[in-house]
Design an enzyme around this catalytic site. Structure first.
Site, PDB file in Angstrom:
ATOM      1  N   SER A 125      10.906 -32.085  42.071  1.00  0.00           N
ATOM      2  CA  SER A 125      10.500 -31.807  40.685  1.00  0.00           C
ATOM      3  C   SER A 125      11.594 -31.067  39.936  1.00  0.00           C
ATOM      4  CB  SER A 125       9.236 -30.943  40.739  1.00  0.00           C
ATOM      5  OG  SER A 125       8.933 -30.422  39.486  1.00  0.00           O
ATOM      6  N   TYR A 150       3.735 -23.368  44.014  1.00  0.00           N
ATOM      7  CA  TYR A 150       3.933 -24.825  43.979  1.00  0.00           C
ATOM      8  C   TYR A 150       5.423 -25.158  43.897  1.00  0.00           C
ATOM      9  CZ  TYR A 150       4.629 -29.470  42.160  1.00  0.00           C
ATOM     10  OH  TYR A 150       5.113 -30.740  41.979  1.00  0.00           O
ATOM     11  N   LYS A 154       8.369 -27.078  46.653  1.00  0.00           N
ATOM     12  CA  LYS A 154       9.353 -28.157  46.430  1.00  0.00           C
ATOM     13  C   LYS A 154      10.743 -27.710  46.895  1.00  0.00           C
ATOM     14  CE  LYS A 154       6.509 -31.142  44.963  1.00  0.00           C
ATOM     15  NZ  LYS A 154       6.099 -32.200  45.876  1.00  0.00           N
TER      16      LYS A 154
END
Ligand code: NAD
Ligand code: WQD
Length: 343
Positions: A125, A150, A154
């Site tokens: 992302s 979150y 990644k």
């Protein structure tokens, strides 16, 4: 060629399954349906004429994952979408995010290594760049401290993949998505947020259809031309096509190094108000929205430098903002009609 798509009944996964099948790949989906429904497989079949195989289990389960890979050790590549993705929820439930997103990845890598499956495409992302110092942001930009658990999953995932690659025959491509929006032109698959959407475009379409009263625009006092934050919105079908190219690049042995990273964006940034205007134009509706305070953790502006992806992958995002929001609106209407018809 058999490709495993984890999270293949989800938003980006389902669009990627369609594009893989369009190119003649045989697709196996693994999904635990925690954020999607098995019906998506029917809709994929309606679009492509081919029904992908779906196995429902949790990739956090090490034994089930190992068993699946043993039974399917002829897989040519894995595209790993399965993860939780709600930024706010990850702040509330960090351990749930670390467990789901990291343990599933480790189980997959372990099974790939054990079954000599070498090719992994990973969903990363643009969140790894935070607020970049330079725009547009290229793959060489430094990784900034993650704003949320979150985002941290990644960053850590990319590290886990790189370390595993150094110690095995596995190769990996991390695709860093900017802001995926829109839906397949058939309106048979699209984004299905559970509960109140966090993201802008589903909130716009749900407001327009009457499920939400009003869109809150989080701040208009940012240092941007109209005061609202700028993002690089990319059509989910353009994104899906890049996955097919990436997995094919690995299978064809065209990688330049064992771990590659590509930005998937259009290279063009739009403000929140520009997205709303585009939506109003294509729908012919007036959207009920109100400017409120800033949302914590939002970056001011970010858009991609996609030139490395354009050059190396021979891929370019083709769809513009109006087409993106029009497809999201068509999907919202079709989905709500289907729900109403069922009742
Ligand atoms: P999604 O929630 O629609 O799809 C994810 C799918 O994975 C769901 O179908 C869910 O049921 C499944 N899943 C989750 N955990 C699982 C597990 N432990 N075992 C098996 N299945 C599991 O999300 P999406 O928008 O399609 O995102 C796909 C990937 O892309 C995610 O990794 C996400 O972090 C990443 N990504 C998404 C965006 C975005 O804005 N949508 C942006 C950048 C990166
Ligand atoms: C876009 C703009 C909001 C909702 C998130 C994740 C990121 C990536 C993509 C996964 C912002 C504004 C939004 C609303 C608003 N996902 N907005 N009212 O925050 O750029 O990125 O999804 O990796 O990690 O953080 O996307 O769609 O939430 O917001 O004004 O109700 O819309 O402030 O400027 P974001 P978004």
């Amino acid at each position: 060629m058999k490709i495993l798509v984890t999270g293949g009944t989800g938003y980006i996964g389902s669009h990627t399954v369609v594009e893989l099948q369009n190119k003649g790949f045989e697709v196996l989906i693994v999904d635990n349906l925690s954020n999607s429904s098995a019906e998506i497989v029917d809709n994929i079949e309606k679009i492509t004429g081919t029904r992908p195989v779906l196995e429902v289990f949790d990739l956090v389960d090490r034994e089930k994952t190992a068993d699946f890979f043993q039974r399917n050790n002829d897989i040519a590549g894995v595209i790993h979408f399965a993860a939780y993705k709600a930024v706010g929820e990850s702040v509330e439930k960090p351990l749930m995010y670390y467990r789901n997103n990291l343990v599933s990845l480790m189980n997959i890598l372990e099974s790939m290594r054990d079954n000599n499956i070498q090719n992994l495409v990973f969903s990363s992302s643009c969140t790894v760049y935070g607020q970049p110092d330079e725009l547009p942001v290229s793959e060489k930009a430094p990784i900034k401290k993650a704003e949320s658990p979150y985002g941290n999953t990644k960053q850590i995932s990319e590290e886990i993949i790189q370390d595993t690659i150094k110690a095995s025959d596995i190769h990996g491509i991390a695709l860093r998505y900017f802001n995926p929006i829109g839906a397949h032109e058939s309106a048979l698959i699209g984004e299905l947020p559970l509960g109140v959407p966090n993201n802008l475009v589903p909130f716009i379409t749900q407001t327009a259809i009457g499920i939400r009263d009003q869109l809150k625009v989080f701040g208009n006092d940012y240092p941007t031309p109209d005061g609202t934050p700028i993002r690089d919105y990319i059509h989910v079908v353009d994104l899906a096509k890049a996955h097919v190219i990436a997995v094919d690049r690995m299978i064809q042995d065209k990688m330049k190094k064992p771990f590659e990273v590509f930005n998937l964006g259009t290279g063009k940034g739009y403000s929140v108000l520009e997205v709303i205007k585009a939506f109003e134009k294509v729908s012919g509706l007036k959207l009920n929205y109100k400017i409120v305070g800033r949302r914590e953790g939002d970056v001011i502006q970010v858009w991609a430098d996609p030139s490395f992806s354009n050059r190396e992958l021979g891929w370019k995002a083709e769809k513009g903002l109006e087409e993106m929001v029009a497809s999201a609106w068509k999907w919202e209407q079709a989905y709500r009609k289907k729900l109403a018809d069922k009742q």
